[in-house]
Design a protein around this motif. Structure first.
Motif, mmCIF file in Angstrom:
data_model
loop_
_atom_site.group_PDB
_atom_site.id
_atom_site.type_symbol
_atom_site.label_atom_id
_atom_site.label_comp_id
_atom_site.label_asym_id
_atom_site.label_seq_id
_atom_site.Cartn_x
_atom_site.Cartn_y
_atom_site.Cartn_z
ATOM 1 N N PHE A 1 6.586 40.427 55.499
ATOM 2 C CA PHE A 1 5.519 38.973 55.296
ATOM 3 C C PHE A 1 5.549 38.139 55.409
ATOM 4 C CE2 PHE A 1 3.953 36.791 51.673
ATOM 5 C CZ PHE A 1 2.677 37.099 51.590
ATOM 6 N N TRP A 2 6.557 36.898 55.773
ATOM 7 C CA TRP A 2 6.894 36.080 56.275
ATOM 8 C C TRP A 2 6.314 35.941 57.777
ATOM 9 C CZ3 TRP A 2 4.792 32.469 53.021
ATOM 10 C CH2 TRP A 2 5.288 32.492 51.580
ATOM 11 N N ALA A 3 6.916 36.955 58.236
ATOM 12 C CA ALA A 3 6.334 37.017 59.689
ATOM 13 C C ALA A 3 5.202 36.473 60.215
ATOM 14 C CB ALA A 3 7.306 38.213 60.542
ATOM 15 N N LEU A 4 4.319 37.783 59.378
ATOM 16 C CA LEU A 4 3.090 38.325 59.397
ATOM 17 C C LEU A 4 2.021 36.441 58.872
ATOM 18 C CD1 LEU A 4 0.301 40.193 59.430
ATOM 19 C CD2 LEU A 4 0.650 40.165 56.919
ATOM 20 N N LYS A 5 3.091 35.923 57.737
ATOM 21 C CA LYS A 5 2.040 34.284 57.383
ATOM 22 C C LYS A 5 2.167 33.095 59.214
ATOM 23 C CE LYS A 5 1.145 33.799 53.726
ATOM 24 N NZ LYS A 5 -0.030 33.188 53.122
ATOM 25 N N GLU A 6 3.357 33.605 59.169
ATOM 26 C CA GLU A 6 3.785 32.613 60.670
ATOM 27 C C GLU A 6 3.102 32.692 61.067
ATOM 28 O OE1 GLU A 6 8.135 32.020 60.008
ATOM 29 O OE2 GLU A 6 8.966 31.627 58.429
ATOM 30 N N ALA A 7 2.777 34.397 62.416
ATOM 31 C CA ALA A 7 2.428 34.715 63.414
ATOM 32 C C ALA A 7 0.668 33.698 62.853
ATOM 33 C CB ALA A 7 2.485 36.164 63.361
ATOM 34 N N HIS A 8 0.659 33.917 61.535
ATOM 35 C CA HIS A 8 -0.735 33.748 61.411
ATOM 36 C C HIS A 8 -1.802 31.968 61.458
ATOM 37 C CE1 HIS A 8 -5.592 32.658 59.323
ATOM 38 N NE2 HIS A 8 -4.350 32.078 58.769
ATOM 39 N N TRP A 9 -0.485 31.647 61.241
ATOM 40 C CA TRP A 9 -0.563 30.254 61.077
ATOM 41 C C TRP A 9 0.020 29.640 62.900
ATOM 42 C CZ3 TRP A 9 3.947 29.530 56.829
ATOM 43 C CH2 TRP A 9 2.988 30.079 55.830
ATOM 44 N N GLU A 10 -0.203 29.863 63.432
ATOM 45 C CA GLU A 10 0.486 29.539 65.065
ATOM 46 C C GLU A 10 -0.573 30.518 65.065
ATOM 47 O OE1 GLU A 10 3.132 30.878 68.637
ATOM 48 O OE2 GLU A 10 4.281 30.783 66.636
ATOM 49 N N ALA A 11 -1.290 31.606 64.942
ATOM 50 C CA ALA A 11 -2.028 32.218 65.535
ATOM 51 C C ALA A 11 -3.596 31.056 65.374
ATOM 52 C CB ALA A 11 -2.815 33.515 65.492
ATOM 53 N N ALA A 12 -3.828 30.566 64.285
ATOM 54 C CA ALA A 12 -4.693 29.701 64.040
ATOM 55 C C ALA A 12 -4.790 28.135 63.862
ATOM 56 C CB ALA A 12 -4.704 29.590 61.999
ATOM 57 N N GLY A 13 -3.281 28.635 64.516
ATOM 58 C CA GLY A 13 -2.813 26.305 64.968
ATOM 59 C C GLY A 13 -3.016 25.626 63.932
ATOM 60 N N ASN B 1 0.615 24.445 54.432
ATOM 61 C CA ASN B 1 0.153 23.465 53.985
ATOM 62 C C ASN B 1 -1.598 23.474 54.157
ATOM 63 O OD1 ASN B 1 2.311 22.911 52.414
ATOM 64 N ND2 ASN B 1 2.587 21.492 53.862
ATOM 65 N N GLU B 2 -2.180 23.958 54.833
ATOM 66 C CA GLU B 2 -3.702 23.754 55.718
ATOM 67 C C GLU B 2 -4.280 25.203 55.160
ATOM 68 O OE1 GLU B 2 -4.107 22.194 59.296
ATOM 69 O OE2 GLU B 2 -2.227 21.276 59.409
ATOM 70 N N ARG B 3 -5.180 26.046 55.110
ATOM 71 C CA ARG B 3 -6.273 26.661 55.010
ATOM 72 C C ARG B 3 -7.197 27.313 55.969
ATOM 73 N NH1 ARG B 3 -1.759 27.971 53.573
ATOM 74 N NH2 ARG B 3 -1.513 27.444 50.738
ATOM 75 N N CYS B 4 -7.384 27.618 56.531
ATOM 76 C CA CYS B 4 -8.770 28.541 56.906
ATOM 77 C C CYS B 4 -9.396 29.630 56.532
ATOM 78 C CB CYS B 4 -8.064 28.765 58.239
ATOM 79 S SG CYS B 4 -6.998 30.488 58.733
ATOM 80 N N ALA B 5 -10.131 29.973 57.018
ATOM 81 C CA ALA B 5 -11.533 31.022 55.960
ATOM 82 C C ALA B 5 -10.611 32.485 55.950
ATOM 83 C CB ALA B 5 -12.495 31.318 56.926
ATOM 84 N N ASP B 6 -9.189 32.311 56.981
ATOM 85 C CA ASP B 6 -8.491 33.791 57.903
ATOM 86 C C ASP B 6 -7.817 33.473 55.885
ATOM 87 O OD1 ASP B 6 -10.254 35.519 58.854
ATOM 88 O OD2 ASP B 6 -9.543 34.451 60.413
ATOM 89 N N CYS B 7 -6.767 32.714 55.658
ATOM 90 C CA CYS B 7 -6.182 32.334 55.251
ATOM 91 C C CYS B 7 -6.323 32.453 53.291
ATOM 92 C CB CYS B 7 -5.960 30.871 55.076
ATOM 93 S SG CYS B 7 -4.953 30.896 56.078
ATOM 94 N N THR B 8 -7.382 32.505 52.846
ATOM 95 C CA THR B 8 -8.034 33.037 51.594
ATOM 96 C C THR B 8 -8.757 34.275 50.991
ATOM 97 O OG1 THR B 8 -9.623 31.089 51.859
ATOM 98 C CG2 THR B 8 -7.816 30.379 51.229
ATOM 99 N N TRP B 9 -8.741 34.931 50.336
ATOM 100 C CA TRP B 9 -9.731 35.758 49.644
ATOM 101 C C TRP B 9 -11.009 35.121 49.430
ATOM 102 C CZ3 TRP B 9 -8.582 40.750 50.383
ATOM 103 C CH2 TRP B 9 -6.763 41.028 51.284
ATOM 104 N N PRO B 10 -12.245 36.356 49.925
ATOM 105 C CA PRO B 10 -13.385 35.816 49.521
ATOM 106 C C PRO B 10 -13.686 35.845 47.798
ATOM 107 C CG PRO B 10 -13.443 37.090 51.366
ATOM 108 C CD PRO B 10 -11.908 37.159 50.820
ATOM 109 N N SER B 11 -14.130 34.428 47.804
ATOM 110 C CA SER B 11 -14.764 34.945 45.868
ATOM 111 C C SER B 11 -14.459 36.018 45.689
ATOM 112 C CB SER B 11 -15.676 33.257 45.897
ATOM 113 O OG SER B 11 -16.433 33.147 44.328
ATOM 114 N N GLY B 12 -13.828 36.486 44.880
ATOM 115 C CA GLY B 12 -14.364 37.548 43.535
ATOM 116 C C GLY B 12 -13.541 39.025 44.405
ATOM 117 N N GLN B 13 -13.031 38.873 45.431
ATOM 118 C CA GLN B 13 -12.676 39.924 46.421
ATOM 119 C C GLN B 13 -11.020 39.771 46.240
ATOM 120 O OE1 GLN B 13 -14.881 40.435 50.223
ATOM 121 N NE2 GLN B 13 -16.539 39.750 49.657
#
Length: 111
Positions: A77-89, A93-105
Motif C-alpha cells: 500500500f505505501w509503495a503504491l502511495k510513494e510511487a504516486h507521490w513521486e510521479a505527481a511531484g 502532505n500535498e494533495r492532487c486530484a488523483d489523491c482524493t475521491w471525487p465527492s460522494g464516490q
C-alpha cells in the motif's frame, strides 16, 4: 492492489471494501461461539486460507503468518502511495486530484 486505492489515507482493513468486519469462527473453551473480531488477514497477501479466528485463537504459527501478510500488505500500500507521490511531484502532505475521491464516490472501507 487496485491503483485507485492511492486515494485512501490508510490501507483498508484486511484489503477489503465495505464496513463489515468478520467475527471469529472458533469456539470458546465453554463451547459457545467467540464473538471477537477476526484477525486481519489481508486478501491477496495470504498463501493459506484465512482461518477466520480472532488473535487469541490463533496459534503461534498462524500469528507469524498473519503478521507477515499484514506487513506485506502495508508495504505494498505505501509503495503504491510513494510511487504516486513521486510521479505527481509532491509529498505526502500535498494533495492532487488523483489523491482524493471525487465527492460522494469514496467506497465504504474500514480502517
Amino acid at each position: 492492489m487496485p491503483a485507485e486505492w492511492v486515494r485512501f489515507h490508510a490501507p483498508p482493513w484486511g484489503g477489503r471494501l465495505g464496513y463489515d468486519k468478520p467475527t471469529c469462527v472458533r469456539a470458546r473453551q465453554d463451547g459457545r461461539a467467540c464473538t471477537r473480531q477476526a484477525a486481519e488477514w489481508p486478501e491477496g497477501f495470504v498463501e493459506d486460507d484465512d482461518p477466520g479466528a480472532c488473535w487469541s485463537h490463533l496459534d503461534d504459527a498462524e500469528r507469524a503468518r498473519c503478521l507477515q501478510a499484514r506487513e506485506a500488505y502495508r508495504a505494498a500500500f505505501w509503495a503504491l502511495k510513494e510511487a504516486h507521490w513521486e510521479a505527481a511531484g509532491h509529498d505526502r502532505n500535498e494533495r492532487c486530484a488523483d489523491c482524493t475521491w471525487p465527492s460522494g464516490q469514496m467506497p465504504g472501507a474500514n480502517f
